[in-house]
Design an enzyme around this catalytic site. Structure first.
Site, short mmCIF file in Angstrom:
data_model
loop_
_atom_site.label_atom_id
_atom_site.label_comp_id
_atom_site.label_asym_id
_atom_site.label_seq_id
_atom_site.Cartn_x
_atom_site.Cartn_y
_atom_site.Cartn_z
N GLU A 1 -10.13 -2.90 -5.81
CA GLU A 1 -9.51 -1.89 -4.96
C GLU A 1 -9.23 -0.61 -5.74
O GLU A 1 -8.99 -0.62 -6.94
CB GLU A 1 -8.24 -2.41 -4.32
N SER B 1 0.82 -1.20 0.00
CA SER B 1 0.00 0.00 0.00
C SER B 1 0.86 1.26 0.00
O SER B 1 1.70 1.43 -0.88
CB SER B 1 -0.96 -0.05 1.19
N HIS C 1 -7.84 -5.07 -1.19
CA HIS C 1 -6.58 -4.37 -0.94
C HIS C 1 -5.67 -5.17 -0.02
O HIS C 1 -6.06 -5.57 1.08
CB HIS C 1 -6.90 -3.01 -0.32
#
Length: 314
Positions: free
Chosen positions: A255, A160, A285
């Protein structure tokens, strides 16, 4: 042998990985668990986020040791037997405002147990208390610390926001002419574009069960400070690609950051980088965290380990 040969695909291409009906059912059940967790969670956001991340189980036959020296804070996650010159630098996610190396120890241990390579999971200054360039500086400091520990084969891995910071770190290291070069990079659902140019950010067909466009915009504002959103320190999508090591990118179809991954992979390949992008159908995600629930999570980490072992053994 090419690092990508055992993945059986052209490294410049994106592969969509299909899932079974049974896996879809497991994913649906997991999303219900997510909804229940976030609905009932109360307290300080960083504590809640860490509890969510720390649910990834600790792998067997690994040791955990805290590190706090020379400006580096984090955790060594080490297998029982490891080559002393090899290491993974792990950079955690959390929108640049959440997350800790302690919470990620279980997840990092899943990578370590599969690769048999020790990993240093680091803490870096979080927003809004800190803004750019504090996080990239911390990542580079950790890299130098590993080199001073006589590690000369180092891969950088992140998820991320930590995936975005991983790509920034690799680009910064790629411009250097002294010291060991990174041997590989792996990013899970990287946040590569704080200018929000990807269509998936607002596409109504994308059903992200974990993060929203509004949430990411708020995170970006807090993290950027006085730095523009297209500055390469913030958004590696607009940075330098030459000099990057071989890359493995994994992302789910469900996502907001889907196009961050696809756009970065495309531009990297066009610049001549050996890059492999896997798009996992129906996955949320950073689905790799959910090894206790999803076959896709375990399979994705197995692929990651094959890629990294190939890099370390090349």
């Amino acid at each position: 042998m090419s690092l990508f040969e055992d993945l059986n695909t052209d490294p410049a291409e994106t592969e969509v990985i299909r899932i079974t009906a049974d896996e879809r059912a497991r994913e649906a059940a997991l999303r219900e668990r997510f909804a229940s967790f976030w609905k009932s969670a109360s307290g300080e956001p960083r504590v809640i986020y860490d509890a969510f991340i720390a649910a990834t189980p600790l792998a067997t036959e690994v040791t955990l040791d805290a590190v706090e020296e020379d400006g580096v804070r984090g955790w060594w996650v080490r297998p029982t037997h490891a080559h002393p010159a090899q290491a993974i630098l792990y950079i955690h996610g959390g929108g640049y405002g959440l997350g800790s190396a302690r919470a990620y120890r279980g997840f990092v241990s899943q990578i370590v147990s599969r690769t048999q390579v020790p990993a240093l999971a680091i803490d870096y200054p979080l927003a809004p208390e800190a803004s750019l360039p504090a996080a990239p500086v911390a990542a580079l400091t950790a890299w130098r610390w590993l080199v001073n520990q006589r590690c000369n084969q180092i891969a950088v891995v992140g998820d991320s926001a930590g995936g975005g910071l991983t790509l920034v770190t690799l680009a910064e290291l790629g411009r250097r002419t002294v010291g060991p070069a990174p041997i590989a990079g792996v990013v899970f659902s990287p946040w590569a574009d704080l200018a929000f140019t990807g269509a998936s950010m607002t596409d109504s067909a994308v059903t992200d069960p974990l993060i929203t466009h509004d949430y990411l915009q708020d995170c970006a504002r807090k993290y950027l400070g006085n730095v523009g959103p297209t500055d390469p320190l913030a958004s590696p999508l607009f940075g330098e690609f030459r000099g990057l090591p071989p890359l493995l990118i994994q992302v789910g179809t469900d996502e907001r950051l889907l196009d961050d991954a696809r756009q970065f992979a495309k531009r990297a390949a066009q610049a001549g980088v050996r890059v492999r992008c896997e798009v996992w159908e129906g996955m949320h995600h950073v689905f790799q965290l959910d090894v206790a629930h999803l076959e896709s999570s375990r399979a994705a980490l197995d692929r990651t380990a094959r890629f990294l072992r190939g890099a370390f053994n090349a």
